[in-house]
Motif scaffolding. Structure first.
Motif, PDB file in Angstrom:
ATOM      1  N   LEU A  90       0.861  -1.179   0.000  1.00 36.65           N
ATOM      2  CA  LEU A  90       0.000   0.000   0.000  1.00 36.65           C
ATOM      3  C   LEU A  90       0.898   1.231   0.000  1.00 36.65           C
ATOM      4  N   GLN A  91       0.753   2.089  -0.981  1.00 33.14           N
ATOM      5  CA  GLN A  91       1.558   3.309  -1.064  1.00 33.14           C
ATOM      6  C   GLN A  91       0.668   4.537  -0.885  1.00 33.14           C
ATOM      7  N   PRO A  92       0.757   5.217   0.252  1.00 33.87           N
ATOM      8  CA  PRO A  92      -0.019   6.445   0.433  1.00 33.87           C
ATOM      9  C   PRO A  92       0.632   7.609  -0.305  1.00 33.87           C
ATOM     10  N   ILE A  93      -0.171   8.522  -0.777  1.00 31.03           N
ATOM     11  CA  ILE A  93       0.345   9.760  -1.356  1.00 31.03           C
ATOM     12  C   ILE A  93      -0.320  10.927  -0.649  1.00 31.03           C
ATOM     13  N   TRP A  94       0.346  12.067  -0.633  1.00 28.07           N
ATOM     14  CA  TRP A  94      -0.209  13.282  -0.058  1.00 28.07           C
ATOM     15  C   TRP A  94       0.288  14.465  -0.870  1.00 28.07           C
ATOM     16  N   LYS A  95      -0.564  15.468  -1.001  1.00 30.11           N
ATOM     17  CA  LYS A  95      -0.241  16.613  -1.855  1.00 30.11           C
ATOM     18  C   LYS A  95      -0.312  17.904  -1.056  1.00 30.11           C
ATOM     19  N   THR A  96       0.630  18.784  -1.359  1.00 29.01           N
ATOM     20  CA  THR A  96       0.646  20.111  -0.752  1.00 29.01           C
ATOM     21  C   THR A  96       0.360  21.160  -1.818  1.00 29.01           C
ATOM     22  N   GLU A  97       0.259  22.389  -1.380  1.00 20.81           N
ATOM     23  CA  GLU A  97       0.087  23.498  -2.315  1.00 20.81           C
ATOM     24  C   GLU A  97       1.463  23.864  -2.873  1.00 20.81           C
ATOM     25  N   ASN A  99       5.227  23.911  -3.368  1.00 21.45           N
ATOM     26  CA  ASN A  99       6.329  23.645  -2.439  1.00 21.45           C
ATOM     27  C   ASN A  99       6.026  24.086  -1.011  1.00 21.45           C
ATOM     28  N   LYS A 100       4.837  24.626  -0.799  1.00 19.29           N
ATOM     29  CA  LYS A 100       4.497  25.152   0.520  1.00 19.29           C
ATOM     30  C   LYS A 100       4.162  24.023   1.494  1.00 19.29           C
ATOM     31  N   MET A 101       4.367  24.299   2.765  1.00 20.93           N
ATOM     32  CA  MET A 101       4.085  23.308   3.809  1.00 20.93           C
ATOM     33  C   MET A 101       2.619  23.364   4.217  1.00 20.93           C
ATOM     34  N   ARG A 102       1.744  23.400   3.227  1.00 27.09           N
ATOM     35  CA  ARG A 102       0.306  23.420   3.475  1.00 27.09           C
ATOM     36  C   ARG A 102      -0.358  22.358   2.608  1.00 27.09           C
ATOM     37  N   LEU A 103      -1.189  21.555   3.244  1.00 27.69           N
ATOM     38  CA  LEU A 103      -1.882  20.511   2.504  1.00 27.69           C
ATOM     39  C   LEU A 103      -2.945  21.101   1.601  1.00 27.69           C
ATOM     40  N   ARG A 104      -3.123  20.494   0.447  1.00 25.85           N
ATOM     41  CA  ARG A 104      -4.215  20.885  -0.435  1.00 25.85           C
ATOM     42  C   ARG A 104      -5.537  20.416   0.143  1.00 25.85           C
ATOM     43  N   GLU A 105      -6.623  20.974  -0.379  1.00 25.91           N
ATOM     44  CA  GLU A 105      -7.946  20.540   0.062  1.00 25.91           C
ATOM     45  C   GLU A 105      -8.120  19.039  -0.179  1.00 25.91           C
ATOM     46  N   ASP A 106      -7.797  18.600  -1.399  1.00 25.90           N
ATOM     47  CA  ASP A 106      -7.831  17.170  -1.708  1.00 25.90           C
ATOM     48  C   ASP A 106      -6.387  16.670  -1.644  1.00 25.90           C
ATOM     49  N   CYS A 107      -6.055  15.968  -0.594  1.00 26.14           N
ATOM     50  CA  CYS A 107      -4.622  15.760  -0.350  1.00 26.14           C
ATOM     51  C   CYS A 107      -4.188  14.323  -0.134  1.00 26.14           C
ATOM     52  N   LYS A 181       9.868   8.586 -12.689  1.00 27.73           N
ATOM     53  CA  LYS A 181       9.755   7.212 -13.173  1.00 27.73           C
ATOM     54  C   LYS A 181       8.442   6.568 -12.720  1.00 27.73           C
ATOM     55  N   SER A 182       8.024   6.866 -11.493  1.00 29.37           N
ATOM     56  CA  SER A 182       6.806   6.239 -10.966  1.00 29.37           C
ATOM     57  C   SER A 182       5.543   6.824 -11.586  1.00 29.37           C
ATOM     58  N   HIS A 183       5.654   8.019 -12.163  1.00 31.08           N
ATOM     59  CA  HIS A 183       4.465   8.694 -12.700  1.00 31.08           C
ATOM     60  C   HIS A 183       3.728   7.837 -13.720  1.00 31.08           C
ATOM     61  N   LYS A 184       4.468   7.139 -14.579  1.00 29.12           N
ATOM     62  CA  LYS A 184       3.804   6.344 -15.617  1.00 29.12           C
ATOM     63  C   LYS A 184       2.998   5.196 -15.026  1.00 29.12           C
ATOM     64  N   PHE A 185       3.363   4.751 -13.814  1.00 29.54           N
ATOM     65  CA  PHE A 185       2.596   3.712 -13.151  1.00 29.54           C
ATOM     66  C   PHE A 185       1.397   4.286 -12.404  1.00 29.54           C
ATOM     67  N   LEU A 186       1.589   5.466 -11.791  1.00 35.59           N
ATOM     68  CA  LEU A 186       0.560   6.040 -10.918  1.00 35.59           C
ATOM     69  C   LEU A 186      -0.385   6.996 -11.635  1.00 35.59           C
ATOM     70  N   ASN A 187      -0.046   7.390 -12.858  1.00 38.50           N
ATOM     71  CA  ASN A 187      -0.821   8.395 -13.579  1.00 38.50           C
ATOM     72  C   ASN A 187      -2.301   8.009 -13.640  1.00 38.50           C
ATOM     73  N   ARG A 192      -3.920  12.960  -9.624  1.00 39.67           N
ATOM     74  CA  ARG A 192      -4.105  14.390  -9.867  1.00 39.67           C
ATOM     75  C   ARG A 192      -5.050  15.024  -8.855  1.00 39.67           C
ATOM     76  N   SER A 193      -6.037  14.277  -8.409  1.00 38.26           N
ATOM     77  CA  SER A 193      -7.002  14.816  -7.450  1.00 38.26           C
ATOM     78  C   SER A 193      -7.340  13.730  -6.427  1.00 38.26           C
ATOM     79  N   PRO A 194      -6.522  13.596  -5.393  1.00 41.42           N
ATOM     80  CA  PRO A 194      -6.754  12.565  -4.369  1.00 41.42           C
ATOM     81  C   PRO A 194      -8.158  12.652  -3.781  1.00 41.42           C
ATOM     82  N   ARG A 195      -8.660  11.509  -3.347  1.00 46.46           N
ATOM     83  CA  ARG A 195     -10.067  11.416  -2.948  1.00 46.46           C
ATOM     84  C   ARG A 195     -10.360  11.835  -1.519  1.00 46.46           C
ATOM     85  N   ILE A 196      -9.356  11.925  -0.671  1.00 49.08           N
ATOM     86  CA  ILE A 196      -9.590  12.250   0.739  1.00 49.08           C
ATOM     87  C   ILE A 196      -9.139  13.683   1.016  1.00 49.08           C
ATOM     88  N   SER A 197     -10.017  14.481   1.606  1.00 48.96           N
ATOM     89  CA  SER A 197      -9.696  15.875   1.881  1.00 48.96           C
ATOM     90  C   SER A 197      -8.922  16.001   3.185  1.00 48.96           C
TER      91      SER A 197
END
Length: 231
Positions: A90-97, A99-107, A181-187, A192-197
């Motif tokens: 299981l590989q979790p991903i998380w997204k910020t705004e 380079n900022k240290m702030r999580l996106r709404e969908d993160c 390199k991983s992008h082609k697997f995870l694309n 692009r828009s994670p499901r958990i806010s």
């Protein structure tokens, strides 16, 4: 995103993934469980036979000269198991705004890698110079040797294999794959828009658990510096 994709468009962002040696042991075990009868074990043995006998598995020159045969055997096993592959990581991903240290709404989201998908990561890693062995190739060699020992001795000693077949590479990790390199697997839409806010984090980390963090990783630091998430 990681350092290899931070300057790219958001649609090309990717996440680094690191594989540790024990994961390759789990990968081998997941394959062995599918060849656990006399007949099935014999089929696995026949798929591994195309590699000539190697007497000194710790020697780079001797093993590297047979790498293509080793790879061919592993790919044949993968084809044989294509319809019965199983989840392994299981590989979790998380997204910020940015380079900022702030999580996106969908993160937040998570990806599932099957045992055969981990093999594909190794196969499609960086190319290597002839006569040497890189981490991706070493992973395939480790896996082959574990399977070979299984059909030969009904068991394998993964710690011994990793220790003796290091090929002048550190054993802290099996391999790592950067975001470009991983992008082609995870694309996918989920990348692009994670499901958990971010507002769901307070329902994931419970009982004031965020106050027990000692940030050593960037995600921990983001949580510690975002107390409003838990209001």
């Amino acid at each position: 995103m990681d350092n290899t994709t931070r300057e790219k468009n958001e649609s090309e962002w990717g996440s680094e993934i690191v594989m540790r040696p024990p994961t390759i042991c789990f990968l081998a075990c997941s394959i062995c469980t599918n060849y656990n009868t006399v007949e099935k074990k014999e089929r696995l043995r026949n798929m591994l036979k195309k590699v000539p006998q190697i007497n000194h598995w710790e020697e780079i020159n001797e093993v590297a000269s047979h790498y293509q045969d080793i790879l061919s055997s592993i790919m044949e096993v993968s084809s044989d198991m294509c319809d019965i592959q199983e989840p392994l990581i299981l590989q979790p991903i998380w997204k910020t705004e940015g380079n900022k240290m702030r999580l996106r709404e969908d993160c937040l989201d998570v990806f599932v890698w099957s045992n055969l998908a981990v093999i594909q990561m190794s196969v499609k890693g960086e190319l290597n110079k002839t006569g040497s062995i890189n981490r991706f190739q070493r992973t395939i060699i480790w896996l082959y040797k574990m399977l070979l020992d299984y059909v030969t001795y009904d068991m394998f000693d993964y710690k011994r294999i990793i220790r003796l077949q290091s090929y002048n590479l550190a054993n802290d990790k099996a391999f790592s794959m950067p975001g470009n390199k991983s992008h082609k697997f995870l694309n996918s839409p989920e990348l692009r828009s994670p499901r958990i806010s971010k507002h769901e984090i307070k329902n994931i980390i419970l009982g004031g658990g965020q106050n027990l963090l000692s940030p050593e990783r960037r995600f921990d630091a983001v949580l510690v510096n975002s107390p409003d998430l838990f209001d």
